[in-house]
Design a protein around this motif. Structure first.
Motif, short mmCIF file in Angstrom:
data_model
loop_
_atom_site.label_atom_id
_atom_site.label_comp_id
_atom_site.label_asym_id
_atom_site.label_seq_id
_atom_site.Cartn_x
_atom_site.Cartn_y
_atom_site.Cartn_z
N TYR A 53 -14.28 69.59 -16.05
CA TYR A 53 -15.39 68.59 -15.95
C TYR A 53 -15.03 67.50 -15.08
O TYR A 53 -14.25 67.15 -14.72
N ALA A 54 -16.32 66.66 -14.77
CA ALA A 54 -16.50 65.47 -14.05
C ALA A 54 -17.52 64.98 -14.68
O ALA A 54 -18.51 65.61 -14.90
N TYR A 55 -17.60 63.53 -14.67
CA TYR A 55 -18.71 62.73 -14.94
C TYR A 55 -18.60 61.44 -14.03
O TYR A 55 -17.67 61.09 -13.28
N ARG A 56 -19.87 61.01 -13.94
CA ARG A 56 -20.15 59.82 -12.99
C ARG A 56 -20.90 58.91 -13.66
O ARG A 56 -22.23 59.13 -13.62
N THR A 57 -20.77 57.57 -14.04
CA THR A 57 -21.64 56.65 -14.53
C THR A 57 -21.51 55.27 -13.91
O THR A 57 -20.78 55.04 -13.28
N SER A 58 -22.68 54.57 -14.25
CA SER A 58 -22.59 52.96 -13.86
C SER A 58 -22.22 52.34 -14.91
O SER A 58 -22.85 52.51 -16.12
N GLN A 59 -21.67 51.23 -14.66
CA GLN A 59 -21.17 50.25 -15.98
C GLN A 59 -21.56 48.79 -15.48
O GLN A 59 -21.21 48.53 -14.32
N ILE A 70 -18.91 51.89 -10.33
CA ILE A 70 -18.98 53.22 -10.77
C ILE A 70 -17.96 53.75 -11.62
O ILE A 70 -16.89 53.52 -11.18
N VAL A 71 -18.15 54.33 -12.84
CA VAL A 71 -17.17 54.88 -13.62
C VAL A 71 -17.11 56.55 -13.62
O VAL A 71 -18.07 56.92 -13.70
N THR A 72 -15.93 57.06 -13.09
CA THR A 72 -15.78 58.45 -13.26
C THR A 72 -14.72 58.80 -14.07
O THR A 72 -13.99 58.14 -14.56
N GLY A 73 -14.80 60.26 -14.22
CA GLY A 73 -13.71 61.03 -15.07
C GLY A 73 -13.73 62.28 -14.87
O GLY A 73 -14.77 63.00 -14.34
N GLN A 74 -12.60 63.02 -14.79
CA GLN A 74 -12.60 64.48 -14.68
C GLN A 74 -11.30 65.02 -15.32
O GLN A 74 -10.30 64.29 -15.64
N GLU A 96 -25.71 60.18 -10.45
CA GLU A 96 -25.30 59.15 -11.05
C GLU A 96 -25.63 59.50 -12.80
O GLU A 96 -26.80 60.22 -12.86
N SER A 97 -25.21 58.70 -13.53
CA SER A 97 -25.39 59.02 -15.08
C SER A 97 -25.07 60.52 -15.42
O SER A 97 -26.25 61.05 -16.07
#
Length: 156
Positions: A53-59, A70-74, A96-97
Motif C-alpha cells: 500500500y501507499a497513502y498521501r495526505t495533507s497535514q 504532505i504526509v506519505t506512508g507505504q 492527495e488525501s
C-alpha cells in the motif's frame, strides 16, 4: 465501518497470480489503520499472499494555518519495492488525501518486471474509478491558462 467509498479494480489474472486494488479517500494518515482493518476483514483479502500500500495526505502545519505538509506512508507487503512504487504513482498522478492498497495472490510463477505493470495497472484502475487521478494537475492546468484560453475552453 469506513466513512468513505472504497473503489475496487477488477481482478487481473497473469500466469496464475491474481491482482486487485482498492482506493479510497484518506483525509488523515491516522485513519489508515482503520481503512486497512476494514479491507482485511474480507475473508478473500485475508488470504492474499501480498498486501502492499501507499497513502498521501495533507497535514496542516502547527505554525501556519495556510501551510500544509504532505504526509506519505507505504509498505511493501512482501513485494520488495512495491510500496515505494505505489507512493511514486500517487505523487506523479497528483493524488492527495488518497490511499491505494494492492493485493496479490501468488500463483507459483515469477512474473519478473511484469509484476510492476500489473501492480500499476490495477492501482490506476481503482484510483481512476474513484476519480483520484490527476486532481492536482487538472486544477493547476486550468489555473495556469491565460484568461482567453479559459474562456475558449469553457465554450467547448
Amino acid at each position: 465501518d469506513w466513512p468513505y467509498p472504497i473503489y475496487s479494480s477488477d481482478r487481473l489474472h497473469d500466469r496464475k497470480s491474481i491482482f486487485v486494488a482498492h482506493a479510497s479517500m484518506l483525509p488523515k494518515d491516522t485513519m489508515f489503520p482503520l481503512f486497512l482493518d476494514v479491507l482485511t476483514a474480507s475473508p478473500k483479502l485475508k488470504k492474499a499472499t501480498h498486501c502492499m500500500y501507499a497513502y498521501r495526505t495533507s497535514q496542516c502545519s502547527t505554525t501556519s494555518i495556510s501551510k500544509s505538509k504532505i504526509v506519505t506512508g507505504q509498505h511493501d507487503g512482501g513485494e520488495s519495492g512495491s510500496g515505494n512504487h505505489l507512493a511514486r504513482l500517487l505523487d506523479v498522478t497528483g493524488c492527495e488525501s488518497t490511499v491505494v492498497v494492492v493485493s496479490r495472490w501468488y500463483g507459483g510463477v515469477q512474473l519478473g518486471g511484469d509484476r510492476w505493470r500489473r501492480i500499476t495497472e490495477v492501482a490506476k484502475e481503482a484510483l481512476g474509478k474513484g476519480g483520484f487521478l490527476n486532481q492536482k494537475r487538472n486544477d493547476n492546468k486550468e489555473n495556469n491558462l491565460p484568461n482567453s484560453a479559459k474562456k475558449n475552453r469553457k465554450r467547448k
